[in-house]
Scaffold this motif. Structure first.
Motif, PDB file in Angstrom:
ATOM      1  N   PRO A 268      10.122 -24.925  -0.801  1.00 10.56           N
ATOM      2  CA  PRO A 268       8.814 -25.571  -0.782  1.00 10.56           C
ATOM      3  C   PRO A 268       7.745 -24.658  -1.350  1.00 10.56           C
ATOM      4  N   ILE A 269       6.801 -25.260  -2.045  1.00 13.17           N
ATOM      5  CA  ILE A 269       5.660 -24.506  -2.554  1.00 13.17           C
ATOM      6  C   ILE A 269       4.720 -24.193  -1.394  1.00 13.17           C
ATOM      7  N   VAL A 270       4.248 -22.972  -1.348  1.00 17.50           N
ATOM      8  CA  VAL A 270       3.343 -22.555  -0.289  1.00 17.50           C
ATOM      9  C   VAL A 270       1.963 -22.315  -0.885  1.00 17.50           C
ATOM     10  N   ILE A 271       1.001 -23.035  -0.420  1.00 14.94           N
ATOM     11  CA  ILE A 271      -0.385 -22.839  -0.855  1.00 14.94           C
ATOM     12  C   ILE A 271      -1.186 -22.462   0.377  1.00 14.94           C
ATOM     13  N   SER A 272      -1.658 -21.219   0.385  1.00 19.79           N
ATOM     14  CA  SER A 272      -2.292 -20.710   1.595  1.00 19.79           C
ATOM     15  C   SER A 272      -3.592 -20.016   1.263  1.00 19.79           C
ATOM     16  N   ASN A 273      -4.287 -19.622   2.314  1.00 22.27           N
ATOM     17  CA  ASN A 273      -5.508 -18.850   2.136  1.00 22.27           C
ATOM     18  C   ASN A 273      -5.151 -17.411   1.762  1.00 22.27           C
ATOM     19  N   PRO A 274      -6.106 -16.645   1.210  1.00 27.12           N
ATOM     20  CA  PRO A 274      -5.839 -15.239   0.889  1.00 27.12           C
ATOM     21  C   PRO A 274      -5.355 -14.495   2.129  1.00 27.12           C
TER      22      PRO A 274
ATOM     23  N   ARG B 263      -8.331  -6.781   4.233  1.00 28.35           N
ATOM     24  CA  ARG B 263      -9.462  -7.705   4.250  1.00 28.35           C
ATOM     25  C   ARG B 263     -10.024  -7.986   2.860  1.00 28.35           C
ATOM     26  N   ASP B 264     -10.118  -6.933   2.038  1.00 29.61           N
ATOM     27  CA  ASP B 264     -10.756  -7.101   0.739  1.00 29.61           C
ATOM     28  C   ASP B 264      -9.759  -7.153  -0.410  1.00 29.61           C
ATOM     29  N   ALA B 265      -8.482  -7.122  -0.120  1.00 24.53           N
ATOM     30  CA  ALA B 265      -7.475  -7.089  -1.173  1.00 24.53           C
ATOM     31  C   ALA B 265      -7.376  -8.441  -1.869  1.00 24.53           C
ATOM     32  N   VAL B 266      -7.145  -8.387  -3.166  1.00 21.50           N
ATOM     33  CA  VAL B 266      -6.935  -9.599  -3.962  1.00 21.50           C
ATOM     34  C   VAL B 266      -5.485  -9.619  -4.412  1.00 21.50           C
TER      35      VAL B 266
ATOM     36  N   VAL C 181       0.811  -7.733  -6.911  1.00 23.06           N
ATOM     37  CA  VAL C 181      -0.042  -6.565  -6.708  1.00 23.06           C
ATOM     38  C   VAL C 181      -1.160  -6.914  -5.741  1.00 23.06           C
ATOM     39  N   LEU C 182      -1.446  -6.001  -4.815  1.00 24.77           N
ATOM     40  CA  LEU C 182      -2.637  -6.101  -3.978  1.00 24.77           C
ATOM     41  C   LEU C 182      -3.673  -5.136  -4.532  1.00 24.77           C
ATOM     42  N   ALA C 183      -4.780  -5.650  -5.018  1.00 27.36           N
ATOM     43  CA  ALA C 183      -5.836  -4.832  -5.607  1.00 27.36           C
ATOM     44  C   ALA C 183      -7.071  -4.894  -4.718  1.00 27.36           C
ATOM     45  N   THR C 184      -7.541  -3.733  -4.312  1.00 26.94           N
ATOM     46  CA  THR C 184      -8.723  -3.660  -3.457  1.00 26.94           C
ATOM     47  C   THR C 184      -9.845  -2.966  -4.206  1.00 26.94           C
TER      48      THR C 184
END
Length: 940
Positions: free
Chosen positions: A4-10, A15-18, A31-34
């Protein structure tokens, strides 16, 4: 298998990672970029991303060191036709110049007089807009991509065998397989995260076997159970031999072959043409120049192991017979029915982060968007109807090499280059220079101002780079991931899709009123499902409720289908989690991706059957001869990427391999009159380059290897592309980067040396130089043909010093030809240079000197060391970098091995951390263990 495709919040892990995706190879690591306000962003692996589960290779780990704005193109620029100088202009002026120039040339000479040359560095949304503009509005298919240079043979092979460009396997299959065959792939260096997945599963399941098939002994071979160092260009013979062996020993799936394939008899006949009376193992081994018993062992392993994954990369693709090589591999999997099931199948590892995304949207000159074909009138009608476009390209366009030939011939009068550097990356690179020099209009969208290609551009358009742009990429296992912006747009830089749409609108074209990337992705997804009977039919609706064009008579089925991702809207697009296509619309609300293909044993050909393809062996177009007796092979090094515009900014990445080299066998070096550590000229019929000679130990006689990364911005004469022959595969158009006849000659110099300084030196009249980036300095390796008579005057001129009271330390030994000089400012090292007229005299450690530039004030030991040319004090010189992830040098490792009695790479890791991140240096750690033990035995 579907997920299943998972679409979730960040995520709340940081806390600040993208959450974003790495911009390097085709593995597609999360990659987690802060972002940080006081420095470069923090970079970490995304533990939730299925491609890497939190691991990053050294290039990915160093991404934060590469996003600085030094060298960036920040404003649109036009070149003054009189002075040749670039000047800043407004976006409006730049766009009008591009749109007006293209429109004028099209009106005067027709749509085929213009071209786009794009890149696997573009995001799918950028690629889609560019393809739509050229093929659906300009009406020409003269849009090709630098991915032509690395994976188009795979595309052609897939289409011949499966009816569509389909990669049937997924990364999980590497761990489920009982035999992994790595062909023409230095996976340890080029796809290290996948290599480490294989290493880890082999450690837990030692019965799993790994075979490496490669002319070179590379880092990948260190963990192999068997290495076949085949003669360059004989891959087809080897796999034809395997096909014959499987048939002769009745190791086939006859039911599968009969029910689900065609063409087997012809393929087997072509594979057996070398044999007089059936298959001849000895003859095959001799042709491939491999040991007969090793070849037999590989054939036996393949025959008796059901779960086999055959991984191949550029060593297969980049060849004048690359497509046949791909099909010869696929043939063996079809004959045994080892495809479409867990732990088995042929697997192409792509080289760029979005090579697959470009294939999805028709980025190649011979394809249409959504896996449709340009030479099929029905497909052209479908795409034009969906787009509602005024035109559609009616025939395939020019592939990369022939495109630049057409520019030089004057048939193409305007070219727009996006995110790539063809003067460096194309074969016969000097031809690309000639072509661009005579082109009427050259436009370049780039993030870097000064490149070998941009030197020829009339218009420069500043594009967004990684960390600034927003969209999707697709990795080697068909997994779509989001690249998300976490940095502000610098200067006046814009997204590539927006620049394309702005030009299109100024050319008078409708259909380019996109306001955000999610709208382009939605159109891309709707086109994939449009008139595709595996997906939606009739009308399609986009995320804003707009209705697409009516479904037209007769579906055109293709496996590529993103119907389940239609109408995501901005919020769900922004939160989209990694998912593998096809993604079909389910009956309910759940949407599913697909891990592997062909589980139902149906293929994309009209009859549902896969095709065996006859692959008679063909010799390379150009063979070594008396004038050019050696065979050139090109490729990557561990810590650099493409032409180094990004990785070249990182000191730790630059520390592993600091200059271009030519690796050759010691006996070949003796025949050529060159010595290890000295400079040599590599020449072919097409061009020359200069590099440092080395004996890496992995090259067989008759072959040489040169890395691809160096260019005119970082070295005086190190573009290997100038040497590579321009012959291409007749089916795929992919160039032959692995087999160019060359010769290697001495490159005589009167002296050699290096400098480190806080500002760039004056290189006027320098015979040889190469630049290495440091955190507090820039380093140059130097050499000259003219003997130095006034060392002091030369050194001060090198650094632009004309102050008679400058704090200047120097030492000179005229007899030995040794000179050392250091310029200090306020007790801090400002610059230094070290010169020797005799190559056998070692120069000081660059690593030690680099460390001095980080000091605010030199102490007495530092000053004394500078004068004697070596560090004073134990442990000061860590040596050349081995582990870039943790900055561990050779001397540090060797000292720990000797003093602590370390016996394994794992013990080195436990002691020093080296090898504990991406693992790509582990083969070098193992070699240092052996070297140190040999040194101990020799002195015992």
């Amino acid at each position: 298998m579907s997920f299943p495709i998972v679409i979730s919040n960040p995520p709340d892990a940081s806390r600040d990672a993208v959450r974003t995706t790495c911009p390097y190879c085709g593995v597609g690591c999360g990659v987690l970029a802060t972002p940080r306000t006081d420095g470069p962003p923090d970079i970490a692996g995304d533990e939730r991303h299925p491609a890497n589960a939190g691991r990053l290779c050294v290039k990915g780990s160093a991404l934060g060191e590469t996003v600085g704005l030094d060298g960036r193109l920040l404003h649109p620029k036009l070149r003054d036709p009189g002075s040749g100088e670039l000047r800043d202009v407004s976006w409006s002026d730049a766009l009008e110049t591009v749109a007006g120039g293209f429109r004028r040339i099209i009106d005067r000479h027709g749509p085929d007089a213009v071209a786009l040359y794009v890149s696997g560095q573009l995001l799918t949304e950028d690629y889609y807009a560019a393809n739509k503009l050229m093929k659906g509005y300009v009406g020409s298919a003269n849009i090709d991509t630098n991915s032509r240079l690395c994976m188009s043979s795979s595309v052609a092979g897939h289409k011949r065998a499966f009816g569509e460009d389909l990669v049937p396997v997924c990364y999980e299959d590497l761990e489920l397989a009982d035999l992994v065959v790595l062909v023409g792939s230095n996976t340890a260096w080029c796809h290290p995260i996948l290599f480490q997945r294989i290493v880890r599963i082999k450690e837990t399941r030692p019965e799993m076997k790994v075979v490496v098939i490669d002319p070179r002994y590379t880092a990948t071979c260190e963990m192999a159970d068997l290495h076949l160092p085949l003669k360059a260009g004989t891959d087809v013979r080897l796999f034809n031999g395997l096909l014959s062996f499987l048939a002769e020993h009745d190791t086939t799936d006859a039911g599968f072959v009969e029910a689900h394939t065609t063409g087997y008899a012809q393929a087997l006949d072509a594979a057996s043409t070398d044999a007089v009376n059936g298959f001849d193992l000895a003859q095959c081994a001799k042709a491939c120049k491999v040991d007969r018993h090793d070849l037999h062992e590989f054939y036996r392993l393949f025959a008796r192991t059901e779960r086999v994954v055959t991984v191949y990369s550029q060593g297969v693709n980049q060849s004048t017979s690359g497509t046949d090589k791909v099909n010869s591999i696929i043939n063996c999997h079809l004959l045994t029915g080892r495809i479409g099931k867990p732990g088995m199948g042929p697997f192409s590892f792509t080289g760029q982060p979005n090579a697959m995304g470009g294939r999805e949207v028709g980025g190649l000159a011979n394809t249409l968007a959504a896996h449709l074909e340009l030479d099929n009138p029905r497909h052209r009608e479908l795409v034009q109807t969906f787009w509602g476009s005024p035109a559609i390209a009616e025939r395939p366009g020019l592939k990369a090499v022939e495109l630049f030939e057409a520019i030089e011939a004057g048939r193409i009068k305007a070219v727009w280059i996006m995110g790539t550097n063809p003067v460096v990356s194309l074969p016969d690179g000097d031809q690309a220079k000639r072509a661009l020099a005579r082109c009427e209009l050259v436009v370049s969208s780039d993030i870097v101002e000064s490149t070998d290609t941009n030197a020829f551009a009339h218009v420069l358009l500043p594009a967004l780079g990684w960390g600034e742009k927003d969209g999707t990429v697709t990795n080697s296992e068909r997994r779509i991931s989001r690249q998300r912006a976490f940095l502000p747009a610098p200067g006046e830089a814009r997204a590539d899709w927006r620049i394309i749409c702005d030009v299109a609108q100024r050319m008078g074209y409708a259909g380019f009123d996109f306001s955000a990337p999610h709208e382009i992705f939605d159109e891309h997804a709707r086109l994939s499902a449009y008139s595709n009977d595996a997906g939606s039919s009739g009308k399609t609706t986009d995320s804003d409720g707009k209705t697409g064009n009516e479904h037209i008579e007769g579906d055109v089925q293709r496996v590529f289908n993103l119907g389940g991702l239609v109408a995501l809207g901005r919020e769900r697009y922004d939160a989209l989690q990694p998912i593998q296509w096809p993604v079909l619309a389910a009956n309910g609300s759940e949407q599913c991706g697909t891990a592997r293909l062909f589980g139902d044993r149906r293929y994309a050909h009209a009859d549902g059957k896969a095709r065996f393809v006859a692959t008679p062996p063909r010799a390379p177009v150009h063979a070594p001869d008396g004038e050019y007796p050696l065979t050139l092979n090109t490729g990557r090094v561990r810590d650099q990427w493409h032409t180094m515009t990004r990785t070249g900014k990182s000191e730790r990445l630059a520390g592993h391999v600091t200059e271009a080299f030519v690796d050759l066998h010691p006996q070949d070096a003796l025949s050529c009159g060159v010595r290890e550590g000295e400079l040599a000229r590599v020449s072919s019929r097409w061009g020359t380059m200069v590099a440092r000679v080395q004996h890496g130990g992995g090259i067989s006689r008759g072959s040489v290897f040169v890395p691809i990364h160096w260019n005119d911005q970082v070295a005086s004469d190190a573009r290997v592309g100038a040497v590579v022959n321009p012959e291409v595969d007749p089916v795929s158009g992919e160039p032959e980067f692995k087999h160019t006849p060359v010769r290697v000659d001495r490159f005589d110099v009167a002296w050699h040396g290096f400098s480190l300084s806080r500002h760039a030196p004056v290189l006027d009249g320098m015979t040889y130089w190469t630049r290495v980036h440091g955190t507090h300095f820039v380093r140059y390796e130097l050499a000259g043909r003219k003997p130095l008579t006034d060392h002091n005057g030369w050194a001060q001129a090198l650094f632009g010093i004309d102050d008679p009271h400058a704090d200047w330390l120097e030492y000179e030994d005229r007899t030995a030809g040794v000179y050392r000089a250091v310029h200090l400012v306020d007790e801090r090292i400002e610059s230094c240079v070290f010169v020797s007229a005799r190559p056998e005299l070692p120069l000081p450690s660059r690593t030690w000197l680099a460390g001095l530039f980080g000091k605010g004030r030199l102490d007495d030991e530092d000053r004394a060391g500078l004068l004697v040319g070596q560090p004073i004090g134990k442990g000061v010189d860590t040596g050349p970098t081995v582990c870039s992830c943790f900055g561990v040098g050779r001397n540090t490792i060797c000292t720990a091995i000797r003093e602590q009695g370390l016996k394994t790479a794992a013990e080195i890791t436990a002691c020093l951390k080296a090898g504990g991140n991406c693992g790509s240096c582990v083969p070098e750690l193992k070699k240092l263990l052996v070297d140190t033990e040999l040194e101990r035995l020799s002195t015992a």
